[in-house]
Design an enzyme around this catalytic site. Sequence first.
Site, mmCIF file in Angstrom:
data_model
loop_
_atom_site.group_PDB
_atom_site.id
_atom_site.type_symbol
_atom_site.label_atom_id
_atom_site.label_comp_id
_atom_site.label_asym_id
_atom_site.label_seq_id
_atom_site.Cartn_x
_atom_site.Cartn_y
_atom_site.Cartn_z
ATOM 1 N N ASP A 28 -2.360 5.445 18.719
ATOM 2 C CA ASP A 28 -3.119 5.734 19.950
ATOM 3 C C ASP A 28 -2.175 6.167 21.075
ATOM 4 O OD1 ASP A 28 -5.005 2.810 19.098
ATOM 5 O OD2 ASP A 28 -5.509 4.910 18.679
ATOM 6 N N GLY B 81 0.843 -1.190 0.000
ATOM 7 C CA GLY B 81 0.000 0.000 0.000
ATOM 8 C C GLY B 81 0.876 1.237 0.000
ATOM 9 N N HIS C 158 -8.209 -1.038 18.777
ATOM 10 C CA HIS C 158 -8.013 0.213 18.030
ATOM 11 C C HIS C 158 -9.323 0.644 17.386
ATOM 12 C CE1 HIS C 158 -6.201 3.411 15.835
ATOM 13 N NE2 HIS C 158 -6.679 2.920 14.698
HETATM 14 N N1 LIG Z 1 -3.832 1.457 12.564
HETATM 15 C C1 LIG Z 1 -4.015 2.772 12.580
HETATM 16 O O1 LIG Z 1 -3.808 3.443 13.616
HETATM 17 C C2 LIG Z 1 -4.446 3.478 11.317
HETATM 18 C C3 LIG Z 1 -4.279 4.865 11.223
HETATM 19 C C4 LIG Z 1 -4.667 5.510 10.036
HETATM 20 C C5 LIG Z 1 -5.220 4.775 8.980
HETATM 21 N N2 LIG Z 1 -5.360 3.437 9.115
HETATM 22 C C6 LIG Z 1 -5.891 2.624 7.997
HETATM 23 O O2 LIG Z 1 -4.875 2.461 7.005
HETATM 24 C C7 LIG Z 1 -5.494 2.168 5.753
HETATM 25 C C8 LIG Z 1 -4.869 3.028 4.656
HETATM 26 O O3 LIG Z 1 -5.201 4.367 4.866
HETATM 27 P P1 LIG Z 1 -4.680 5.485 3.804
HETATM 28 O O4 LIG Z 1 -5.121 6.802 4.322
HETATM 29 O O5 LIG Z 1 -3.250 5.258 3.505
HETATM 30 O O6 LIG Z 1 -5.556 5.090 2.511
HETATM 31 P P2 LIG Z 1 -5.210 5.415 0.977
HETATM 32 O O7 LIG Z 1 -6.464 5.089 0.202
HETATM 33 O O8 LIG Z 1 -4.595 6.760 0.879
HETATM 34 O O9 LIG Z 1 -4.070 4.360 0.600
HETATM 35 C C9 LIG Z 1 -4.362 2.989 0.579
HETATM 36 C C10 LIG Z 1 -3.438 2.364 -0.446
HETATM 37 O O10 LIG Z 1 -3.711 0.957 -0.474
HETATM 38 C C11 LIG Z 1 -3.586 0.561 -1.815
HETATM 39 N N3 LIG Z 1 -4.225 -0.743 -2.039
HETATM 40 C C12 LIG Z 1 -5.537 -1.034 -2.189
HETATM 41 N N4 LIG Z 1 -5.695 -2.351 -2.422
HETATM 42 C C13 LIG Z 1 -4.450 -2.893 -2.413
HETATM 43 C C14 LIG Z 1 -3.933 -4.202 -2.595
HETATM 44 N N5 LIG Z 1 -4.745 -5.247 -2.831
HETATM 45 N N6 LIG Z 1 -2.583 -4.385 -2.504
HETATM 46 C C15 LIG Z 1 -1.765 -3.336 -2.247
HETATM 47 N N7 LIG Z 1 -2.187 -2.068 -2.075
HETATM 48 C C16 LIG Z 1 -3.511 -1.871 -2.163
HETATM 49 C C17 LIG Z 1 -4.233 1.682 -2.610
HETATM 50 O O11 LIG Z 1 -3.850 1.626 -3.969
HETATM 51 C C18 LIG Z 1 -3.672 2.888 -1.874
HETATM 52 O O12 LIG Z 1 -2.463 3.344 -2.436
HETATM 53 C C19 LIG Z 1 -6.987 2.394 5.957
HETATM 54 O O13 LIG Z 1 -7.628 1.152 6.171
HETATM 55 C C20 LIG Z 1 -7.044 3.224 7.242
HETATM 56 O O14 LIG Z 1 -8.251 3.069 7.939
HETATM 57 C C21 LIG Z 1 -5.000 2.773 10.250
HETATM 58 O O1 LIG Z 2 -9.638 6.801 12.363
HETATM 59 C C1 LIG Z 2 -9.369 6.163 11.338
HETATM 60 O O2 LIG Z 2 -10.223 5.701 10.574
HETATM 61 C C2 LIG Z 2 -7.924 5.919 11.002
HETATM 62 C C3 LIG Z 2 -7.152 5.387 12.177
HETATM 63 O O3 LIG Z 2 -7.702 4.228 12.711
HETATM 64 C C4 LIG Z 2 -6.871 6.439 13.227
HETATM 65 O O4 LIG Z 2 -7.003 6.116 14.428
HETATM 66 O O5 LIG Z 2 -6.494 7.548 12.829
#
Ligand SMILES: NC(=O)c1ccc[n+]([C@@H]2O[C@H](COP(=O)([O-])OP(=O)(O)OC[C@H]3O[C@@H](n4cnc5c(N)ncnc54)[C@H](O)[C@@H]3O)[C@@H](O)[C@H]2O)c1
Ligand SMILES: O=C(O)C[C@H](O)C(=O)O
Length: 354
Positions: free
Chosen positions: A188, A46, A215
Site C-alpha cells: 500500500d 508458500g 489492508h
Molecule cells: N499483503 C499484501 O499486500 C498482499 C499482496 C498480494 C497478495 N497477497 C496475498 O498473498 C497470498 C498469496 O498470493 P499468490 O498470488 O502468491 O498466490 P499463489 O496461489 O500463486 O501462491 C500461493 C502459494 O501458497 C502455497 N500454499 C498453499 N497452502 C499452503 C500451505 N499449507 N503451506 C505452504 N504453502 C501453501 C501454494 O502451494 C502456492 O504455491 C494470497 O492470500 C494473496 O491474497 C497479499
Molecule cells: O488485492 C489483493 O487481493 C492482493 C493484495 O491484497 C493487494 O493489495 O494487491
Amino acid sequence: MSSAMRRLVGSALKNASSSSFKTNVMPRRFYSSGGSPPPRKVVVLGAAGGIGQPLALLMKLNPLVSKLALYDIAGTPGVAADVGHINSRAEVAGYMGEEQLGTALENANVVIIPAGVPRKPGMTRDDLFNINAGIVKSLCSAIAKYCPEAIVNMISNPVNSTVPIAAEVFKKAGTYNEKKLFGVTTLDVVRAKTFYASKAGVPVEEVDVPVVGGHAGVTILPLFSQATPKPNSVLSEEDIKALTKRTQDGGTEVVEAKAGKGSATLSMAYAGAVFASSVLKGLNGEPNIVECSYVQSNVTELPFFASKVRLGEKGVEEVLGLGFLSEYEKQGLEGLKSELKSSIEKGIKSASEN
Ligand SMILES: NC(=O)c1ccc[n+]([C@@H]2O[C@H](COP(=O)([O-])OP(=O)(O)OC[C@H]3O[C@@H](n4cnc5c(N)ncnc54)[C@H](O)[C@@H]3O)[C@@H](O)[C@H]2O)c1
Ligand SMILES: O=C(O)C[C@H](O)C(=O)O
C-alpha cells in the site's frame, strides 16, 4: 552476478525502504563478525507461489540473509534449485510437504508467509478467509513449535484477519510476542508513493507517505497530507481523494487486469522484500529503521492497526503515532474503524474454533 549488479540491486532495495528516515547502513566495523552481517535465516512459506518465487529471488539477493529456506506444499525443489544457483551469500534449501515443515522452520530469524489463495475478479479479500484462515492457523502452529522466537511477516490475505488469527494461535501456544508479528502492508505504501509522485511531479525515489489502518478497501488510509517532498503546486481536494481511492483500490486494479490469473505478485514480492530487509536491518541494530506495518497497537482503540513502526533488535521497538491528520484523513480514520474492527473480531473468533 557481477559485484556491480549486486551493488545495483542492493542499493535499489536499500533506497526503496519506505523509512521516513534515511537509513545509514552501519560501517563495516559495525558487524563484529569481521565485517560481514550476522547469520540470519529467512524462511518463505508458500515459496513456490506467484509471490513466493520472486520473493525468494529478492531475498537471495539480500546480503543480510545467510540462509534461505523455501517451503511449500508443492514445487519447492525446483524453485530452490533455480534460486540456489545465484552467486550471492544466502545458502538455499527447499522443503516440501508437512513432514519437512519443522526442518524448514528450525532456527528461523524471520518467517515470511505468502501461503494461501489469491483473489479472482469480483471477490473481496474477505472472500479468501475460509481457505486462508486454515492455512495460516496450521503454519502458525508449526512456527510456535519449531521457531517460537522468529519474527513473522504475514502477507496472506485477508491480512486484517490473518494477523489476529496468528496472534491467537501464538497466545494458545504460549509463544505470542506482540513485537514480532507484522502484517505486511508495504505494498500500500509502495502504491501510494508511486501514485503521489506521478500526480505531484516529484522524483518517486524521494517520496515518503505513511499509509495507516489496515489492508482492505477503505481500511487502507494513505496520509497524503504528510507526503514528502511537497509538490510544486498544491494538490486539490479532488486530487487527494482520487489518490486515496486509487491506493485503496490498488489491489483490485491488479486483480481485474490479471482477469482471473490472480492478484499482485511481482509488486508484492518487491514490497515484501523491502519490508523483510528493514526487519533484518532492525535485528542487526541499524538505527532509525521505520516502516508502516499492521501490528498490535494502542494508536487507536482497535487492538491491531497499521501505522509507522520503528524496527529494532527485538522486532517492534516503537509503534509511532499518526501525526497531524487533515480533516479528510480524520473522516477516513473514523470511517474505517467499523470494518477493521469486524475483520479483527472475525479472525479472533475463527482462531478460537478448531
Ligand atoms: N499483503 C499484501 O499486500 C498482499 C499482496 C498480494 C497478495 N497477497 C496475498 O498473498 C497470498 C498469496 O498470493 P499468490 O498470488 O502468491 O498466490 P499463489 O496461489 O500463486 O501462491 C500461493 C502459494 O501458497 C502455497 N500454499 C498453499 N497452502 C499452503 C500451505 N499449507 N503451506 C505452504 N504453502 C501453501 C501454494 O502451494 C502456492 O504455491 C494470497 O492470500 C494473496 O491474497 C497479499
Ligand atoms: O488485492 C489483493 O487481493 C492482493 C493484495 O491484497 C493487494 O493489495 O494487491
